[in-house]
Design a protein around this motif. Structure first.
Motif, short mmCIF file in Angstrom:
data_model
loop_
_atom_site.label_atom_id
_atom_site.label_comp_id
_atom_site.label_asym_id
_atom_site.label_seq_id
_atom_site.Cartn_x
_atom_site.Cartn_y
_atom_site.Cartn_z
N SER A 155 0.84 -1.21 0.00
CA SER A 155 0.00 0.00 0.00
C SER A 155 0.86 1.25 0.00
O SER A 155 0.56 2.23 -0.67
N LYS A 156 1.95 1.19 0.77
CA LYS A 156 2.83 2.36 0.80
C LYS A 156 3.43 2.61 -0.58
O LYS A 156 3.53 3.75 -1.04
N MET A 157 3.79 1.53 -1.26
CA MET A 157 4.34 1.69 -2.62
C MET A 157 3.30 2.24 -3.58
O MET A 157 3.59 3.08 -4.43
N GLN A 158 2.06 1.76 -3.41
CA GLN A 158 0.98 2.23 -4.30
C GLN A 158 0.79 3.75 -4.17
O GLN A 158 0.43 4.42 -5.12
N HIS A 159 1.05 4.28 -2.97
CA HIS A 159 0.76 5.70 -2.73
C HIS A 159 2.00 6.57 -2.58
O HIS A 159 1.88 7.74 -2.22
N GLU A 160 3.18 6.02 -2.90
CA GLU A 160 4.40 6.83 -2.71
C GLU A 160 4.38 8.09 -3.57
O GLU A 160 4.85 9.15 -3.16
#
Ligand code: GLP
Length: 235
Positions: A155-160
């Motif tokens: 999720s963090k990668m999706q929203h970086e």
């Protein structure tokens, strides 16, 4: 479950806005709407703005965000509050008292606020690539209410991109729970693009499993799904 498959993002946005507007017009009672953030609903909000600005619903429509990052200034880019202000609230003429912002400080009372309406009348959801809905990550209990959630690396990668770099993405978010979601009277799930095709198939046609949070939506009696043809390509 009712599934609408559209040609592209624009048509998905239009069909979703139409669905929300129809629900707003259904009767003249107070209505509560839970709003997703992310890239998926932006086009729908653009279409809803002039409809809301007709001024016929102002006093009786209440808007709620459904998740928010923790430990961050909420006026910064990337937060759900900033997203909703920029993409929706700053463009519509609605009374500020009809807007409720969820955050890490007020979340303990959120389910009470929502249940005063008997659950959201309409809950708008996107979906994460790992199947998260609001910010309920894989493994979240189907009995969960509004809570603080550790974010997955995925999720963090999706929203970086929303935060400039992965190091700036907060570690935690506050989110309405799966039970809060399932208590909604009506749910609109939106998805666009081929990178959502696998998780849409798993969620809508696969086993109902807490490792795929969106799969619980199969049990909802009033689920409306709007997909573009890429997101629907594996169904
Ligand atoms: C975030 C939001 C969710 C949203 C999801 C999908 O995690 N907290 O509410 O549904 O992202 O985002 P996108 O639409 O950008 O793919």
């Amino acid at each position: 479950m009712n599934i609408v498959i559209t040609q592209d993002y624009e048509e998905m946005s239009m069909q979703s806005a139409k669905f929300v507007a129809e629900n707003l017009l259904k009767d003249s009672k107070k209505i509560s709407i839970g709003l997703a953030t992310g890239s998926t609903p932006t086009g729908m909000y653009d279409i809803l703005v002039p409809i809301i600005n007709l001024g016929i619903f102002n006093e009786r429509v209440f808007f709620y965000n459904i998740d928010e990052y923790c430990n961050i200034d909420l006026n910064k880019n990337g937060t759900c509050k900033k997203y909703l202000l920029d993409n929706f609230y700053s463009k519509v003429s609605i009374n500020a008292k009809n807007i409720y912002f969820l955050d890490e400080f007020n979340y303990k009372n959120y389910d009470n606020v929502i249940s005063d309406f008997g659950g959201f009348d309409v809950l708008i959801l996107g979906i994460g690539k790992n199947g998260h809905i609001a910010y309920n990550e894989p493994g979240t209990s189907f009995n969960s209410l509004t809570h603080i959630q550790e974010l997955s690396v995925e999720s963090k990668m999706q929203h970086e991109v929303d935060f400039g770099s992965i190091d700036n993405v907060p570690e935690k978010a506050v989110t309405i729970g799966i039970k809060t979601i399932m208590n909604s009277k009506c749910i609109l799930l939106m998805a666009s693009g081929k990178e959502k095709a696998k998780i849409i198939k798993k969620s809508l046609k696969g086993e109902i499993d807490k490792q795929v949070p969106a799969s619980v939506l199969q049990l909802h009696p009033n689920l409306h799904v709007v997909l573009d043809k890429e997101a629907a390509s594996l169904l």
